[in-house]
Design an enzyme around this catalytic site. Structure first.
Site, PDB file in Angstrom:
ATOM      1  CG  PHE A 152      78.645  22.496  26.955  1.00 41.55           C
ATOM      2  CD1 PHE A 152      78.391  23.223  28.108  1.00 41.55           C
ATOM      3  CD2 PHE A 152      79.752  21.663  26.928  1.00 41.55           C
ATOM      4  CE1 PHE A 152      79.233  23.130  29.203  1.00 41.55           C
ATOM      5  CE2 PHE A 152      80.591  21.551  28.012  1.00 41.55           C
ATOM      6  CZ  PHE A 152      80.343  22.289  29.170  1.00 41.55           C
ATOM      7  CB  SER A 153      81.766  24.988  26.410  1.00 42.51           C
ATOM      8  OG  SER A 153      82.992  25.539  26.817  1.00 42.51           O
ATOM      9  CB  ALA A 154      83.892  25.999  22.122  1.00 41.73           C
ATOM     10  CB  SER A 157      80.999  30.742  22.127  1.00 46.12           C
ATOM     11  OG  SER A 157      81.197  30.675  23.531  1.00 46.12           O
ATOM     12  CB  ILE A 176      74.666  25.253  27.579  1.00 47.58           C
ATOM     13  CG1 ILE A 176      73.234  24.887  27.186  1.00 47.58           C
ATOM     14  CG2 ILE A 176      75.006  24.681  28.952  1.00 47.58           C
ATOM     15  CD1 ILE A 176      73.024  23.402  26.976  1.00 47.58           C
TER      16      ILE A 176
END
Length: 333
Positions: A152-154, A157, A176
């Site tokens: 999720f998020s970082a 990525s 996500i």
């Protein structure tokens, strides 16, 4: 404004963006219980990460493994409380690995997805996560064709970066609220991409993936992103689709484009064999981990078959598509 003044203003904007990110993270007590056990000695650890794992009993023979990467400001137990991967693993008999970022690596506890020396193959945090996978794979005879990663998020990525760095390790991944591979190489570029999306063309973005490995068979990818995300712009989800479509050599138009209950739009790109290679789920909401995403991701990984309810929804959506097609053709002269 002089250079120093511009730098100060940029730092102020960066701080405000990070604070907004933490305001949007769901509040979960730091001591949330989760059936995770820390493993201190898992092998080479150049990224200085911590490792947590869940081994269900009973464990399937040659089990699957899911690596889960938390977001900024989170710990594995907090993320597990929201996502429920361990509960699903206990039901289905697969392993779960939760790498944990340390404050010494990033003051906000974010995985450093924007740093080449930490995200690339055999470098930094990416290498540490690879070592965790190798440790569990050897200890529990993991099926090498069923190793997956999500975040999720970082963490999302970094998930994309690891799919690019280790396509020979991960069969599929799920991002996500994350960003495309190589869209940023430092914090300033990361913040700009978070706000504005990926400005590269599809071939340019795909080249950033191919630079990391000489693979011929690339992992499958699911993308889950909130339509009103004001921390990581939804344009980044489109950038991920564009990037990985070109990596896989898929056409621009999806093979499936359906609206699902709850306002979820599901788009799927398939290869010549009819295999779901890329799935993009755009959902109502902002920058948050949406619990239903875990079941959707597990189905995409092939860990859990779609429920009878989901199958009925798919059939209904298919019939609706057919009715629309017939209606449109009946109107043609």
């Amino acid at each position: 404004m002089d250079r120093l003044g511009r730098t100060i203003e940029e730092l102020k904007r960066a701080r405000q963006q990070w604070l907004r990110l933490f305001d949007l993270i769901p509040t979960v007590p730091p001591d949330t219980s989760a059936p995770l056990v820390e493993i201190a000695d898992f092998g080479p650890n150049p990224g200085h990460l911590r490792m947590h794992a869940f081994v269900p009993a009973p464990l399937s023979a040659h089990p699957a493994l899911v690596v889960v990467l938390h977001g900024c400001g989170q710990k594995p137990a907090q993320y597990e409380h929201l996502a429920g991967w361990c509960s699903l693993a206990a039901e289905l008999g697969f392993l779960v690995c939760y790498p944990q970022q340390q404050d010494g690596n990033n003051a906000q506890s974010c995985f450093n997805w924007f740093s080449p020396r930490r995200r690339e193959r055999d470098q930094g945090e990416a290498a540490s996560i690879r070592a965790m996978v190798a440790h569990l794979a050897q200890a529990y005879a993991v099926d090498p064709a069923r190793i997956f990663i999500t975040g999720f998020s970082a963490g999302g990525s970094m998930t994309a970066a690891l799919l690019a760095a280790y396509p020979d390790v991960f069969a599929a991944g799920a991002v996500i609220s994350g960003l495309p591979v190589g869209v940023a190489d430092n914090v300033s570029q990361a913040l700009e991409a978070m706000a504005k999306g990926d400005k590269r063309t599809g071939p340019q973005a795909a080249a950033a993936v191919r630079l990391t490995s000489e693979a011929e068979d690339w992992p499958r990818l699911l993308i889950w992103h909130g339509l009103s995300d004001d921390v990581v712009a939804p344009a980044n989800a489109g950038g991920l689709v564009r990037q990985w479509r070109h990596v896989h050599g898929l056409r621009a138009a999806p093979d499936v484009d359906r609206w699902m209950p709850g306002g979820r739009r599901r788009r799927i790109w398939r290869d010549a064999a009819g295999r779901d290679v890329i799935e993009y789920d755009s959902v109502l909401g902002g920058h948050m981990l949406v619990a239903p995403s875990t079941a959707v991701i597990a189905a995409f990984f092939g860990l859990k078959p779609p429920s009878l309810f989901d199958k009925a929804l798919e059939k209904l959506a298919h019939l609706t598509d057919m009715r629309s097609l017939i209606a449109s053709r009946s109107k043609q002269p």
